[in-house]
Design a protein around this motif. Structure first.
Motif, PDB file in Angstrom:
ATOM      1  N   ASN A  81       1.094  -1.516  -0.204  1.00 34.61           N
ATOM      2  CA  ASN A  81       0.193   0.027  -0.312  1.00 34.61           C
ATOM      3  C   ASN A  81       0.753   1.494  -0.089  1.00 34.61           C
ATOM      4  OD1 ASN A  81      -1.777   2.031   0.789  1.00 34.61           O
ATOM      5  ND2 ASN A  81      -3.637   0.486   1.660  1.00 34.61           N
ATOM      6  N   ASP A  82       1.670   1.430  -1.623  1.00 32.30           N
ATOM      7  CA  ASP A  82       2.394   2.608  -0.960  1.00 32.30           C
ATOM      8  C   ASP A  82       1.468   3.544  -1.150  1.00 32.30           C
ATOM      9  OD1 ASP A  82       4.123   1.276  -2.817  1.00 32.30           O
ATOM     10  OD2 ASP A  82       3.284   1.958  -4.749  1.00 32.30           O
ATOM     11  N   GLY A  83       0.270   3.949  -0.700  1.00 30.27           N
ATOM     12  CA  GLY A  83      -0.381   5.744  -0.248  1.00 30.27           C
ATOM     13  C   GLY A  83      -0.055   6.006   1.327  1.00 30.27           C
ATOM     14  N   ALA A  84      -0.411   4.621   1.941  1.00 32.65           N
ATOM     15  CA  ALA A  84      -0.612   4.693   3.223  1.00 32.65           C
ATOM     16  C   ALA A  84       0.842   5.148   3.672  1.00 32.65           C
ATOM     17  CB  ALA A  84      -0.935   3.422   3.464  1.00 32.65           C
ATOM     18  N   ARG A  85       1.901   4.165   3.093  1.00 28.16           N
ATOM     19  CA  ARG A  85       3.839   3.567   3.559  1.00 28.16           C
ATOM     20  C   ARG A  85       3.833   5.907   2.934  1.00 28.16           C
ATOM     21  NH1 ARG A  85       7.891   4.811   0.702  1.00 28.16           N
ATOM     22  NH2 ARG A  85       7.170   3.908  -1.731  1.00 28.16           N
ATOM     23  N   VAL A  86       3.334   6.324   1.598  1.00 26.85           N
ATOM     24  CA  VAL A  86       4.333   7.111   2.089  1.00 26.85           C
ATOM     25  C   VAL A  86       3.435   8.863   3.118  1.00 26.85           C
ATOM     26  CG1 VAL A  86       4.226   9.091   0.006  1.00 26.85           C
ATOM     27  CG2 VAL A  86       4.204   7.262  -0.531  1.00 26.85           C
ATOM     28  N   ARG A  87       2.105   8.228   3.366  1.00 28.67           N
ATOM     29  CA  ARG A  87       1.613   9.104   3.956  1.00 28.67           C
ATOM     30  C   ARG A  87       1.576   8.821   5.424  1.00 28.67           C
ATOM     31  NH1 ARG A  87      -3.035   7.156   0.949  1.00 28.67           N
ATOM     32  NH2 ARG A  87      -4.399   5.820   2.814  1.00 28.67           N
ATOM     33  N   ALA A  88       2.650   8.331   5.933  1.00 30.92           N
ATOM     34  CA  ALA A  88       2.818   7.589   6.397  1.00 30.92           C
ATOM     35  C   ALA A  88       4.606   8.579   7.243  1.00 30.92           C
ATOM     36  CB  ALA A  88       3.144   5.971   7.635  1.00 30.92           C
ATOM     37  N   LEU A  89       5.081   8.787   6.335  1.00 25.74           N
ATOM     38  CA  LEU A  89       6.233   8.771   5.993  1.00 25.74           C
ATOM     39  C   LEU A  89       5.940  10.453   6.154  1.00 25.74           C
ATOM     40  CD1 LEU A  89       7.995   7.270   2.945  1.00 25.74           C
ATOM     41  CD2 LEU A  89       8.654   7.170   5.556  1.00 25.74           C
ATOM     42  N   VAL A  90       5.851  10.813   5.717  1.00 27.71           N
ATOM     43  CA  VAL A  90       4.990  12.303   6.101  1.00 27.71           C
ATOM     44  C   VAL A  90       4.574  13.059   7.037  1.00 27.71           C
ATOM     45  CG1 VAL A  90       3.627  14.096   4.798  1.00 27.71           C
ATOM     46  CG2 VAL A  90       4.619  12.456   2.986  1.00 27.71           C
ATOM     47  N   ASN A  91       3.892  11.964   7.718  1.00 26.41           N
ATOM     48  CA  ASN A  91       3.127  12.928   8.622  1.00 26.41           C
ATOM     49  C   ASN A  91       4.096  11.970   9.940  1.00 26.41           C
ATOM     50  OD1 ASN A  91       1.153  13.413   8.600  1.00 26.41           O
ATOM     51  ND2 ASN A  91      -0.048  11.276   8.849  1.00 26.41           N
ATOM     52  N   ARG A  92       5.525  11.169   9.818  1.00 26.52           N
ATOM     53  CA  ARG A  92       6.685  10.722  10.649  1.00 26.52           C
ATOM     54  C   ARG A  92       7.112  12.363  10.778  1.00 26.52           C
ATOM     55  NH1 ARG A  92       9.235   4.976  10.266  1.00 26.52           N
ATOM     56  NH2 ARG A  92      10.398   6.136   8.123  1.00 26.52           N
ATOM     57  N   GLY A  93       7.785  12.633   9.130  1.00 25.41           N
ATOM     58  CA  GLY A  93       8.469  13.368   8.844  1.00 25.41           C
ATOM     59  C   GLY A  93       8.491  15.075   9.593  1.00 25.41           C
ATOM     60  N   ASN A  94       7.121  15.078   9.406  1.00 30.69           N
ATOM     61  CA  ASN A  94       6.620  16.373  10.347  1.00 30.69           C
ATOM     62  C   ASN A  94       7.171  16.364  11.735  1.00 30.69           C
ATOM     63  OD1 ASN A  94       5.242  18.070   7.760  1.00 30.69           O
ATOM     64  ND2 ASN A  94       3.808  16.960   7.463  1.00 30.69           N
ATOM     65  N   LEU A  95       6.570  15.033  12.424  1.00 33.57           N
ATOM     66  CA  LEU A  95       6.656  14.305  13.439  1.00 33.57           C
ATOM     67  C   LEU A  95       8.430  15.189  13.996  1.00 33.57           C
ATOM     68  CD1 LEU A  95       5.274  12.059  15.915  1.00 33.57           C
ATOM     69  CD2 LEU A  95       7.787  12.469  16.241  1.00 33.57           C
ATOM     70  N   HIS A  96       9.511  14.558  13.316  1.00 32.55           N
ATOM     71  CA  HIS A  96      10.687  14.335  13.303  1.00 32.55           C
ATOM     72  C   HIS A  96      11.013  16.340  13.166  1.00 32.55           C
ATOM     73  CE1 HIS A  96      11.324   9.922  12.173  1.00 32.55           C
ATOM     74  NE2 HIS A  96      11.653  10.549  13.822  1.00 32.55           N
ATOM     75  N   TRP A  97      10.230  16.966  12.526  1.00 28.82           N
ATOM     76  CA  TRP A  97      11.083  18.399  11.740  1.00 28.82           C
ATOM     77  C   TRP A  97      10.352  19.407  13.448  1.00 28.82           C
ATOM     78  CZ3 TRP A  97       6.674  22.329   9.618  1.00 28.82           C
ATOM     79  CH2 TRP A  97       7.544  22.862   9.956  1.00 28.82           C
TER      80      TRP A  97
END
Length: 269
Positions: free
Chosen positions: A199-215
């Motif tokens: 599920n590429d869509g869910a994986r990418v959305r999770a990466l974005v959310n995790r990236g925002n958290l790290h930021w």
């Protein structure tokens, strides 16, 4: 038994993977092959109605609300013989209102779908929509109840994609509430499961959310790694919402690191 148009099969599979551009073009191809006409909406066969619904879903997720609404308008007529397809059109109408910031209109649409209970998948989606409206309105407790209900129904229906999306949405609630450890655990879990399911869509959305958290935590390298991994897929699939978010954050990361020319390049994309 009615043969399945391969274009429809590809379109649906692409949508479930989050590759919305492919889903849309394949739905277009199916509609062209079927030769349906917008001036004779009463003559559409079910495969054409399915293709239209898929195209409208893909357009909505790409942020092309004008195209989605045009298909929704047609869909109200051509899906009328099939209650589940009509319910999906009504759900998309609510989702478009949500993305346009019309939360009360969206909420009423989702509540009506929950009350109708036409199909488990649509009911789960409507509960998720109610959660989105509550979250944007600041009622995190109501959002959590709605997401939990959506996940419960999706599990019963065997809708693994919806279950995964609700795991993501619940993690965003933890993120918003400041429970960053729980949020990080949720995002990590979605990345792992999404990779296993393809599920590429869910994986990418999770990466974005995790990236925002790290930021938000000042972890620049970790944020940049997640967002750079997500961006090519967002550009390929045409997810305008998340691509805009990532571009803005990448510009801010560059600015904070003193890379002002690079920040300007991100802003100018």
């Amino acid at each position: 038994r009615e043969a399945v148009d391969p274009r429809l099969a590809v379109s649906e599979a692409a949508f479930r993977r989050g590759t919305f551009g492919l889903a849309r073009t394949q739905a277009d191809a199916a509609l062209s092959q079927l030769g349906v006409r917008t001036d004779r909406l009463g003559d559409w066969p079910r495969p054409a109605a399915v293709a239209l619904v898929l195209r409208a879903f893909a357009a909505t997720w790409q942020g092309d609300l004008d195209a989605a609404r045009a298909d929704i308008g047609i869909g109200r007529t051509v899906t009328s013989p099939w209650p589940e397809l009509r319910a999906q059109i009504d759900y998309l109408d609510g989702l478009c209102h949500y993305y346009a910031g019309e939360l009360e209109v969206a909420r009423r649409s989702f509540e009506a779908l929950v009350a109708e209970g036409v199909a488990l998948a649509v009911t789960a989606a409507a509960w998720a929509g109610l959660g989105l409206c509550a979250q944007r309105g600041g009622d995190l407790a109501a959002a959590r109840r709605a997401y939990d209900e959506s996940r419960r129904i999706a599990e019963h229906a065997g809708d693994r994609a919806r279950v995964l999306n609700m795991t993501m949405n619940l993690a965003t609630l933890d993120h918003e509430a400041g429970d960053l450890g729980l949020a990080l655990d949720g995002y990590n879990r979605v990345v792992v499961v999404a990779m296993r399911l393809g599920n590429d869509g869910a994986r990418v959305r999770a990466l974005v959310n995790r990236g925002n958290l790290h930021w938000g935590l000042g972890l620049v390298d970790e944020a940049q790694s997640d967002l750079e991994a997500a961006l090519p897929e967002l550009e390929r699939t045409g997810n305008a919402y998340l691509e805009g978010n990532v571009t803005c954050v990448m510009a801010e990361l560059a600015r904070a690191s003193g890379r002002l020319q690079q920040a300007q390049q991100w802003i100018s994309r």
